[in-house]
Scaffold this motif. Structure first.
Motif, short mmCIF file in Angstrom:
data_model
loop_
_atom_site.label_atom_id
_atom_site.label_comp_id
_atom_site.label_asym_id
_atom_site.label_seq_id
_atom_site.Cartn_x
_atom_site.Cartn_y
_atom_site.Cartn_z
N GLU A 395 50.06 66.06 43.54
CA GLU A 395 49.97 64.81 42.79
C GLU A 395 50.22 63.64 43.73
OE1 GLU A 395 51.54 66.24 38.38
OE2 GLU A 395 52.85 65.04 39.66
N ALA A 396 49.63 62.52 43.41
CA ALA A 396 49.84 61.29 44.17
C ALA A 396 49.61 60.11 43.24
CB ALA A 396 48.92 61.22 45.38
N GLU A 397 50.13 58.96 43.64
CA GLU A 397 49.98 57.74 42.85
C GLU A 397 49.36 56.67 43.73
OE1 GLU A 397 52.71 54.98 39.81
OE2 GLU A 397 53.56 56.71 40.87
N VAL A 398 48.44 55.90 43.13
CA VAL A 398 47.74 54.89 43.91
C VAL A 398 47.62 53.61 43.08
CG1 VAL A 398 45.46 55.69 43.13
CG2 VAL A 398 45.66 54.38 45.25
N ASP A 399 47.81 52.48 43.73
CA ASP A 399 47.65 51.16 43.10
C ASP A 399 46.25 50.66 43.44
OD1 ASP A 399 47.73 48.61 42.12
OD2 ASP A 399 49.58 48.04 43.14
N LEU A 400 45.44 50.49 42.41
CA LEU A 400 44.04 50.08 42.60
C LEU A 400 43.87 48.57 42.53
CD1 LEU A 400 42.26 52.83 40.48
CD2 LEU A 400 42.75 52.80 42.94
N GLY A 401 44.99 47.82 42.40
CA GLY A 401 44.92 46.36 42.45
C GLY A 401 44.55 45.73 41.12
N GLU A 402 44.01 44.51 41.19
CA GLU A 402 43.68 43.72 39.99
C GLU A 402 42.19 43.74 39.71
OE1 GLU A 402 47.21 40.33 39.96
OE2 GLU A 402 45.16 39.76 40.50
N VAL A 403 41.90 43.67 38.41
CA VAL A 403 40.52 43.54 37.94
C VAL A 403 40.48 42.34 37.00
CG1 VAL A 403 38.61 44.63 36.71
CG2 VAL A 403 40.18 46.02 38.08
N ILE A 404 39.51 41.47 37.17
CA ILE A 404 39.35 40.31 36.28
C ILE A 404 38.64 40.73 35.01
CG2 ILE A 404 38.46 37.96 36.07
CD1 ILE A 404 40.65 38.32 38.18
N ALA A 405 39.27 40.46 33.86
CA ALA A 405 38.67 40.82 32.57
C ALA A 405 37.47 39.92 32.29
CB ALA A 405 39.70 40.70 31.47
N GLY A 406 36.63 40.36 31.37
CA GLY A 406 35.49 39.53 30.99
C GLY A 406 35.91 38.33 30.17
N SER A 407 37.01 38.48 29.39
CA SER A 407 37.49 37.38 28.53
C SER A 407 38.98 37.56 28.30
CB SER A 407 36.74 37.39 27.20
OG SER A 407 37.21 36.37 26.35
N ALA A 408 39.68 36.45 28.09
CA ALA A 408 41.14 36.49 27.91
C ALA A 408 41.54 37.20 26.63
CB ALA A 408 41.70 35.07 27.92
N HIS A 409 40.63 37.36 25.68
CA HIS A 409 41.01 38.02 24.45
C HIS A 409 40.76 39.53 24.50
CE1 HIS A 409 36.67 37.82 23.77
NE2 HIS A 409 36.81 38.57 22.68
N GLN A 410 40.21 40.00 25.60
CA GLN A 410 39.97 41.43 25.76
C GLN A 410 40.41 41.84 27.17
OE1 GLN A 410 35.79 41.70 24.89
NE2 GLN A 410 36.17 42.32 22.76
#
Length: 507
Positions: A395-410
């Protein structure tokens, strides 16, 4: 997938466990935790090299018994104890002949962990020490390895896969065969012919090698039932190997340092494996050998790897068995000077036990087409012509960083792609992936839109703000979570594409 709310209203963290066990991986050597079992290095007739130095002592004991003649053949000599025994033998008045590879060949030999600078220096010092009491003859093609004494009076000797160096005799996986008088006589015939007919240089004064002249009336030996050889006139080792491979009915064990995928012997082994025979291969792990070893493994052979294995031998269930100096390559089977001992049934059974012992303590096993789930712990991946050591984790854990959502309500977005485990230095069977989804921000060059006025009324801004981005897209901009309900209403009213977070005040 698991989603977690953070203290920041506009950020959501997500986690997903990805099972990668079915993903394809490159060919790999899988580490094996095999216990080292104690064994006697000296057998009834089949010997092993080892840290106890028993094989080396066997050779020294032979030299101490010589009364008239001793003949040694090796790629090179670099062992202080053996050198002392050779010197003492010569000083007793025994004629000592030594056949070696030429200095030119030694200089071109690739670094195989056998012939490093220290070993070369030791070898050259040995020539100076023994050159006045021992006759040395050299040739590029001398690759056979043996020690014989009194071949015409009280014959005894050992055929080796090992060069006469300390490392080969005490570190490598090597074999030695205690020869019968008939085998000693057969080998002596080949050595006599090769030394006096094919040597290129000789050392007579202990200082400089000079061109060696052939001696007349030394005929090439005839084939025998006990000994086979590779010479420029005869490819007996290859012929015997091909016949043995073809006669096998259920099981073949073969060991070698060098392998050539295109050689007929290797191709025959692959063919028998594809036909369903159990083919067990013992090999040193080297990039140069990988094409042949992969071909064998892909054909169904079980391939075991070692760091220092140098032994060359073949055993089959049909009773054929041989220990030889030649690798399974053109240089050795088709040309050069090599020797092989054909074994009796009793010797064959002993050889099988020796080879099976090595199989049981092997450190690596070759898997030609693994998926990640086939691998664990220490692994060597075959990538771009190189063997890369990696650790395969459960097992291992990885941080894939940030993703910008399409809209603030979703605040959702697909998991970012993870790196291909086939390219990783620490691939894991199960990978816990963490990533954050962040609400989109307003475009810095977006322009505020106004509501259309009726009559002479002055146009009024939207509330929340409506922005037109440079590409023409409409977005509703808010600054507080409390504006979200109104933003959703405006989103539907004007057909805007998204709700964004206003990051700066606009004039």
């Amino acid at each position: 997938m698991m989603t977690t709310q953070t203290n920041n209203t506009w950020v959501r963290t997500h986690s997903e466990v990805v099972d990668q066990r079915t993903l394809p991986m490159p060919a790999a050597w899988q580490g094996i935790k095999a216990p080292r079992k104690p064994t006697s290095e000296i057998g009834r007739s089949i010997h092993l090299s080892g840290v106890g130095g028993e094989l080396r002592e066997e050779l020294i004991g032979l030299l101490n018994q010589a009364t008239k003649m001793a003949v040694l053949c090796s790629f090179l000599i670099a062992d202080s104890a053996l050198e002392a025994a050779i010197k003492a033998t010569a000083e007793r008045g025994v004629r000592v002949y030594v056949m070696l590879a030429s200095e030119a060949r030694l200089g071109r030999e690739p670094d195989q962990g056998e012939f490093d600078k220290i070993t070369h220096a030791h070898h050259k010092a040995m020539l100076k020490t023994l050159g006045k009491s021992v006759l040395f003859r050299t040739a590029e093609h001398f690759h056979a390895k043996t020690v014989l004494i009194d071949p015409y009076t009280q014959p005894a000797g050992v055929l080796l896969t090992a060069n006469l160096t300390k490392e080969a005799l005490t570190r490598n996986e090597e074999l030695g065969v205690r020869l019968s008088p008939a085998q000693v006589e057969g080998i002596a015939g080949y050595l006599r012919w090769a030394m006096w007919q094919t040597a290129q240089h000789e050392l007579l004064d202990g200082r400089d090698f000079k061109v060696a002249n052939a001696v007349a009336n030394v005929a090439h030996p005839a084939a025998s039932a006990d000994i086979c050889a590779t010479t420029h006139e005869h490819q007996g080792i290859a012929e015997q190997l091909l016949q043995a491979v073809q006669r096998a009915t259920s099981h073949i064990i073969v060991s070698s340092f060098g392998w050539d995928k295109q050689h007929p012997v290797v191709q025959a082994l692959c063919r028998r494996a594809r036909e369903g025979l159990k083919v067990t291969v013992l090999a040193r792990i080297r990039p140069a050998a990988m094409p042949a070893l992969l071909a064998l493994a892909e054909s169904g052979a079980q391939v075991y790897g070692f760091k220092w294995l140098h032994a060359k031998a073949l055993w089959t269930d049909a009773g054929d068995a041989m220990v030889m100096s030649s690798n399974l390559e053109a240089h050795g089977l088709d040309g050069g000077f090599e020797l092989g001992a054909l074994l009796t049934m009793q010797q064959a059974n002993e050889l099988k036990a020796r080879l099976k012992y090595w199989q049981d303590i092997a450190s690596w096993r070759l898997i030609p087409c693994p998926v990640l789930g086939d691998l664990s712990g220490s692994v060597q991946l075959w990538r771009k012509g190189q063997l890369d050591p990696v650790q395969v984790l459960a097992e291992a854990e990885v941080d894939l960083g940030e993703v910008i959502a399409g809209s603030a309500h979703q605040l959702q977005a697909p998991r970012p792609a993870v790196s291909d485990p086939a390219q990783s230095d620490d691939p894991a069977h199960r990978l816990k992936c963490n990533w954050s989804v962040v609400a989109p921000s307003s475009h810095p060059k977006a322009s505020a839109q106004m509501r259309t006025s009726k009559g002479k009324e002055k146009p009024q801004p939207y509330s929340p703000a409506l922005l037109r981005e440079p590409d023409g897209r409409l977005a509703v901009a808010i600054t507080e979570p409390s504006e979200l309900e109104a933003a959703l209403a405006l989103l539907g009213e004007v057909g805007a594409a998204a709700i964004v977070i206003e990051r700066k005040q606009r004039k």
